[in-house]
Structure formats: structure tokens, C-alpha cells
Design an enzyme around this catalytic site. Structure first.
Site, PDB file in Angstrom:
ATOM      1  N   THR A   1     -22.347  -2.535 -33.456  1.00 50.84           N
ATOM      2  CA  THR A   1     -21.116  -1.774 -33.729  1.00 50.84           C
ATOM      3  C   THR A   1     -20.058  -2.670 -34.350  1.00 50.84           C
ATOM      4  O   THR A   1     -19.349  -2.279 -35.272  1.00 50.84           O
ATOM      5  CB  THR A   1     -20.585  -1.162 -32.414  1.00 50.84           C
ATOM      6  OG1 THR A   1     -21.552  -0.247 -31.931  1.00 50.84           O
ATOM      7  CG2 THR A   1     -19.259  -0.456 -32.616  1.00 50.84           C
TER       8      THR A   1
ATOM      9  N   GLU B   1     -28.307   1.938 -29.820  1.00 51.42           N
ATOM     10  CA  GLU B   1     -29.219   0.990 -29.130  1.00 51.42           C
ATOM     11  C   GLU B   1     -28.608   0.538 -27.811  1.00 51.42           C
ATOM     12  O   GLU B   1     -29.271   0.485 -26.784  1.00 51.42           O
ATOM     13  CB  GLU B   1     -29.534  -0.213 -30.038  1.00 51.42           C
ATOM     14  CG  GLU B   1     -30.385   0.162 -31.244  1.00 51.42           C
ATOM     15  CD  GLU B   1     -31.534   1.110 -30.886  1.00 51.42           C
ATOM     16  OE1 GLU B   1     -31.551   2.256 -31.413  1.00 51.42           O
ATOM     17  OE2 GLU B   1     -32.381   0.751 -30.039  1.00 51.42           O
TER      18      GLU B   1
ATOM     19  N   GLU C   1     -18.154   1.756 -25.469  1.00 54.01           N
ATOM     20  CA  GLU C   1     -17.961   2.415 -26.772  1.00 54.01           C
ATOM     21  C   GLU C   1     -18.826   1.623 -27.754  1.00 54.01           C
ATOM     22  O   GLU C   1     -18.383   0.616 -28.312  1.00 54.01           O
ATOM     23  CB  GLU C   1     -16.493   2.402 -27.181  1.00 54.01           C
ATOM     24  CG  GLU C   1     -16.258   3.192 -28.453  1.00 54.01           C
ATOM     25  CD  GLU C   1     -14.782   3.568 -28.683  1.00 54.01           C
ATOM     26  OE1 GLU C   1     -13.918   3.183 -27.864  1.00 54.01           O
ATOM     27  OE2 GLU C   1     -14.538   4.236 -29.689  1.00 54.01           O
TER      28      GLU C   1
ATOM     29  N   CYS D   1      -5.775   1.485   5.977  1.00 49.64           N
ATOM     30  CA  CYS D   1      -6.580   0.276   6.189  1.00 49.64           C
ATOM     31  C   CYS D   1      -6.266  -0.344   7.539  1.00 49.64           C
ATOM     32  O   CYS D   1      -5.186  -0.158   8.079  1.00 49.64           O
ATOM     33  CB  CYS D   1      -6.316  -0.726   5.064  1.00 49.64           C
ATOM     34  SG  CYS D   1      -4.663  -1.410   5.077  1.00 49.64           S
TER      35      CYS D   1
ATOM     36  N   ASN E   1     -26.301   2.142 -26.047  1.00 51.32           N
ATOM     37  CA  ASN E   1     -26.291   3.296 -25.126  1.00 51.32           C
ATOM     38  C   ASN E   1     -27.683   3.510 -24.530  1.00 51.32           C
ATOM     39  O   ASN E   1     -27.813   3.798 -23.333  1.00 51.32           O
ATOM     40  CB  ASN E   1     -25.840   4.557 -25.867  1.00 51.32           C
ATOM     41  CG  ASN E   1     -24.364   4.490 -26.260  1.00 51.32           C
ATOM     42  OD1 ASN E   1     -23.614   3.633 -25.767  1.00 51.32           O
ATOM     43  ND2 ASN E   1     -23.951   5.358 -27.166  1.00 51.32           N
ATOM     44  N   ALA E   2     -28.711   3.325 -25.375  1.00 53.13           N
ATOM     45  CA  ALA E   2     -30.094   3.520 -24.893  1.00 53.13           C
ATOM     46  C   ALA E   2     -30.431   2.504 -23.807  1.00 53.13           C
ATOM     47  O   ALA E   2     -31.119   2.827 -22.826  1.00 53.13           O
ATOM     48  CB  ALA E   2     -31.071   3.396 -26.056  1.00 53.13           C
TER      49      ALA E   2
ATOM     50  N   GLU F   1       1.125   3.743   2.014  1.00 59.05           N
ATOM     51  CA  GLU F   1       1.783   4.078   3.304  1.00 59.05           C
ATOM     52  C   GLU F   1       3.033   3.209   3.503  1.00 59.05           C
ATOM     53  O   GLU F   1       4.071   3.677   3.989  1.00 59.05           O
ATOM     54  CB  GLU F   1       0.830   3.832   4.470  1.00 59.05           C
ATOM     55  CG  GLU F   1      -0.472   4.622   4.440  1.00 59.05           C
ATOM     56  CD  GLU F   1      -1.593   3.879   3.734  1.00 59.05           C
ATOM     57  OE1 GLU F   1      -1.353   3.271   2.665  1.00 59.05           O
ATOM     58  OE2 GLU F   1      -2.720   3.895   4.226  1.00 59.05           O
TER      59      GLU F   1
ATOM     60  N   SER G   1     -18.869   6.507 -40.880  1.00 61.79           N
ATOM     61  CA  SER G   1     -18.544   7.341 -39.703  1.00 61.79           C
ATOM     62  C   SER G   1     -17.066   7.641 -39.549  1.00 61.79           C
ATOM     63  O   SER G   1     -16.666   8.270 -38.567  1.00 61.79           O
ATOM     64  CB  SER G   1     -18.998   6.593 -38.450  1.00 61.79           C
ATOM     65  OG  SER G   1     -18.173   5.445 -38.303  1.00 61.79           O
TER      66      SER G   1
ATOM     67  N   HIS H   1       0.851  -1.210   0.000  1.00 56.88           N
ATOM     68  CA  HIS H   1       0.000   0.000   0.000  1.00 56.88           C
ATOM     69  C   HIS H   1       0.877   1.247   0.000  1.00 56.88           C
ATOM     70  O   HIS H   1       2.067   1.184   0.323  1.00 56.88           O
ATOM     71  CB  HIS H   1      -0.918  -0.030   1.226  1.00 56.88           C
ATOM     72  CG  HIS H   1      -2.060  -0.970   1.058  1.00 56.88           C
ATOM     73  ND1 HIS H   1      -3.069  -1.115   1.971  1.00 56.88           N
ATOM     74  CD2 HIS H   1      -2.369  -1.826   0.047  1.00 56.88           C
ATOM     75  CE1 HIS H   1      -3.940  -2.007   1.546  1.00 56.88           C
ATOM     76  NE2 HIS H   1      -3.547  -2.457   0.374  1.00 56.88           N
TER      77      HIS H   1
END
Ligand SMILES: Nc1c(/N=C/[C@H](O)[C@H](O)[C@H](O)COP(=O)(O)O)[nH]c(=O)[nH]c1=O
Ligand SMILES: Nc1c(N[C@@H]2O[C@H](COP(=O)(O)O)[C@@H](O)[C@H]2O)[nH]c(=O)[nH]c1=O
Ligand SMILES: [Zn+2]
Length: 358
Positions: free
Chosen positions: A196, A293, A289, A75, A295-296, A52, A168, A50
Site C-alpha cells: 500500500t 494481501e 488500512e 476498581c 488483509n488476507a 468515580e 483508486s 478514575h
């Protein structure tokens, strides 16, 4: 230097390794005595020392009566490494300055209690806002056991993600696309949909001049329609996991598994179920990405945390040209999902706009 300056140094150490500590949080620590920095360290990899521990190792015996600045509450439990609170006590640290308290049920508040019980002065809330921002994905993951989700979309100024023909490449500039690859390298996994893939045949690796980690590729492909000769299957630079429905063809599943692909059948193909599975795999940050559709489907259930929109100063028009979010959509603006603008930067000729879901 004052408290904030030492904590900002610890925060910059944490930030520098933030993309490599998953599923642990990024943490930084600085050991100071009489205005001199005796040690500084960051948590670099889950399962290893960690922050620390690294900072105190550098400070050595001089740690006695020194101060330690740490961006997350030390912790107090035995995870893969021994508790930092015990080490801080053992090293004779005089005062502990903390930015953010750990919400991890195993840890929250216990580290501070242990330190105070040992007579150590503890001060919390230094640069807390900055620390909390950096720790947001981790806090989300610990509290929901699901990845922190960032949706990325690239649009023209009239909000299109492709011409009405589906063409695109490219909307945004080289510089903006390189920034996307940087974002990809900062995430544990990248998710896209079969739509995609069939349209773009993407690699979904992070191709950066300075190199960078390739995220695990996650493909939602209900009926296993992905062609075996597509990049996402043939390219072995990153792992590919495909989620499909219970009734997908087993022959195709076997052919994909022969290519080293992991195929996971879900009783029902839903974003919640996918996020639960990814959480179980300790995927803390997910980059989506994909197309309108997909994303919706994240929007419909509000299952994302951040939206990164790259906007090009171009107009393409087209009433049937796709935008970032498809699906049925809300029927009145009162149903719109409220986000908040976090940042807006220029990247080459384009804009990078970051929004967060509150
Ligand atoms: N069309 C554009 C984008 N398009 C992104 C696509 O959705 C697809 O993920 C990419 O084509 C992936 O390709 P690969 O992984 O590099 O092989 N993304 C961008 O940022 N700008 C654009 O102009
Ligand atoms: N990375 C980090 C902390 N991470 C805390 O410890 C947990 C992981 O413990 P382990 O499995 O032993 O690595 C993690 O979930 C979080 O609560 N704590 C700290 O004091 N300093 C550190 O640098
Ligand atoms: Zn620790």
C-alpha cells in the site's frame, strides 16, 4: 429520572472520552441523591483520576447516603491510582449501580465484594449491553494482551478496491473519507503494508477539520523496502514503527532510525508476532488500512475483531481489479469466516457497513 437514565448519562460520559483513555477502559460515573445529580465524571486519561473519583469530587460532602451509577465495576486494586471501591466506602455512598463487571483478573468481582462487605447495596447489569459494547476493545485487550483490531476497506459496489491499473483515488466520497479520518483518530495505531505504501505513498495521519490525535503508524515491511523520502518516513506528525525480518539490511535500518523511525526485527514476520509486540506497547486499538494481501493475512488466522466497509455506488469491473481480501482464499464457502452485521449507515452517497467477528 430512573436507573437506566442515570446509567445512560454515565455511559454518554464514558463514550465522550472513549478515544483518550487507552490502555485504560472508558468509564463514566454519576452521583445522585433524592433525584438530584450531585456529581458526574469520566475517566479522561490513563494514570489520572478514575470516573468515580471525578464524580465524587464534584459531589463533595453531599456524597453521604447518595447513590453512584458507574459503567464499570469500581476498581479494588492499586494501579496508578488508589482503589475506587475504598473511596466509595469512605464517602458514605449508600447504593452502587454498575453496568458491567470488570474482567481484569486484578479487579473482577473484588470491587463488588469490598462494597458489599462494607454494607453497601450493589446492583449490577444496568444497561449492561451498551456498556459491554463500549468496553469490548478493553475487555479484548485485557484478556488477550493484544490490540482490538478493526480492518477498514473502501470498495466499489462490485467489490473492487482499485481499478485493474491500481488507480483508486477516489472510490468513496469526501464525507466517507472524513469518517475514516475520525476512525483513525479514535485508534492508538494504524497498520499498513509495504504494498500500500509503495502504491499510495500514504500519510496515515488523521486530518480532521476539528483536529484529532494521529495514531502511531505501523508498517510491515519485511525487507525494509520503504523509500526514505516517502511520507510515512518524512512526515513527523506521527510516530512510525516498522516491523521487518531478521535478515533485513542493517544499513537501511540505521538510515530509517536516523529519521526517527523505530525498526523492530522479528524472528519471523507473522501477524501474531506483530500483535503480541503491539500488545506489549500497550496499544489497545489497532486500525488496519492496507491492501488485499495484508488483509488476507489477518483473515487467514482470524486475527481481527471488526470490519468497517465503506461501499460506493459505483461499478468499475475488471477481472484483475483487486478486492478487499486477496491471498489464496478458502476453497469452499464452508470455509468462509462468519461475521455479523452490526450497523449500516449512509455517509453522503456511500454506505458504511460495520461487521463483527463473533
Ligand atoms: N482509495 C480510497 C482509500 N484508499 C486508502 C489507501 O489505502 C490509503 O490508505 C490512503 O490513500 C491513505 O492516504 P492518506 O493517509 O490520506 O495520505 N480509502 C478510502 O476510504 N476511500 C478511497 O476511495
Ligand atoms: N478506568 C477506570 C477503571 N479501570 C480499571 O482500573 C485499571 C487501571 O487502573 P489504574 O492504573 O489505577 O488507572 C484498568 O485496567 C481497569 O481494570 N476502573 C474504575 O473503577 N474506574 C475507572 O474510571
Ligand atoms: Zn477506579
Amino acid at each position: 429520572m430512573n436507573e437506566d437514565q442515570y446509567m445512560n448519562l454515565a455511559l454518554s460520559l464514558a463514550q465522550s472520552a472513549a478515544h483518550q483513555t487507552s490502555p485504560n477502559p472508558p468509564v463514566g460515573a454519576v452521583v445522585v441523591k433524592d433525584g438530584r445529580i450531585l456529581g458526574m465524571g469520566a475517566h479522561l486519561k490513563a494514570g489520572e483520576a478514575h470516573a468515580e473519583v471525578n464524580a465524587l469530587a464534584q459531589a463533595g460532602d453531599e456524597s453521604k447516603d447518595a447513590d453512584i451509577y458507574v459503567t464499570l465495576e469500581p476498581c479494588a486494586h492499586f494501579g496508578k491510582t488508589p482503589p475506587c471501591a475504598d473511596l466509595i466506602i469512605e464517602k458514605g455512598i449508600r447504593r452502587v449501580f454498575i453496568a458491567a463487571v470488570d474482567p481484569n483478573p486484578l479487579v473482577g468481582g473484588k470491587g463488588i465484594e469490598k462494597l458489599q462487605a462494607a454494607g453497601i447495596e450493589v446492583k449490577t447489569g444496568i444497561c449492561e449491553q451498551k456498556a459491554t459494547e463500549l468496553l469490548t476493545p478493553f475487555f479484548h485487550f485485557i484478556q488477550t494482551k493484544r490490540p482490538y483490531v478493526t480492518i477498514k476497506t473502501a470498495v466499489t459496489a462490485d467489490g473492487k478496491t482499485a481499478a485493474h491499473t491500481g488507480h483508486s483515488r477516489w472510490i468513496t466520497s469526501e464525507a466517507a473519507r472524513e469518517d475514516v479520518h475520525l476512525l483513525r483518530s479514535r485508534h492508538d495505531a494504524i497498520l499498513t503494508g509495504i504494498g500500500t505504501v509503495l502504491l499510495d505513498n500514504p500519510l496515515l495521519t488523521s486530518r480532521l477539520p476539528q483536529g484529532g490525535k494521529n495514531p502511531i503508524r505501523i508498517l510491515l515491511d519485511t525487507h525494509l523496502r520503504v523509500p526514505l523520502d516517502f511520507h510515512i518516513i518524512q512526515n513527523k506528525e506521527a510516530k512510525t514503527i516498522i516491523f521487518c525480518a531478521a535478515d533485513a539490511q542493517t544499513k537501511k535500518q540505521r538510515a530509517l532510525e536516523d529519521e526517527g523511525v523505530t525498526v523492530i526485527r522479528l524472528p519471523y514476520m507473522a501477524i501474531d508476532a506483530v500483535l503480541d509486540e503491539l500488545g506489549k506497547m500497550n496499544i489497545m486499538t489497532l486500525f488496519v488500512e492496507a491492501g488485499a494481501e495484508m488483509n488476507a493475512s489477518f483473515l487467514d488466522i482470524g486475527a481481527f475483531n471488526r470490519l468497517v466497509m465503506y461501499m460506493a455506488p459505483k461499478l468499475i469491473g475488471g477481472k484483475s481489479a483487486p478486492s478487499s481480501f486477496g491471498g489464496l482464499g478458502g476453497s469452499s464457502m464452508d470455509e468462509a469466516l462468519d461475521l455479523a452485521f452490526i450497523s449500516m449507515d449512509r455517509i453522503g452517497p456511500d454506505l458504511k457497513i460495520v461487521m463483527e467477528k463473533r
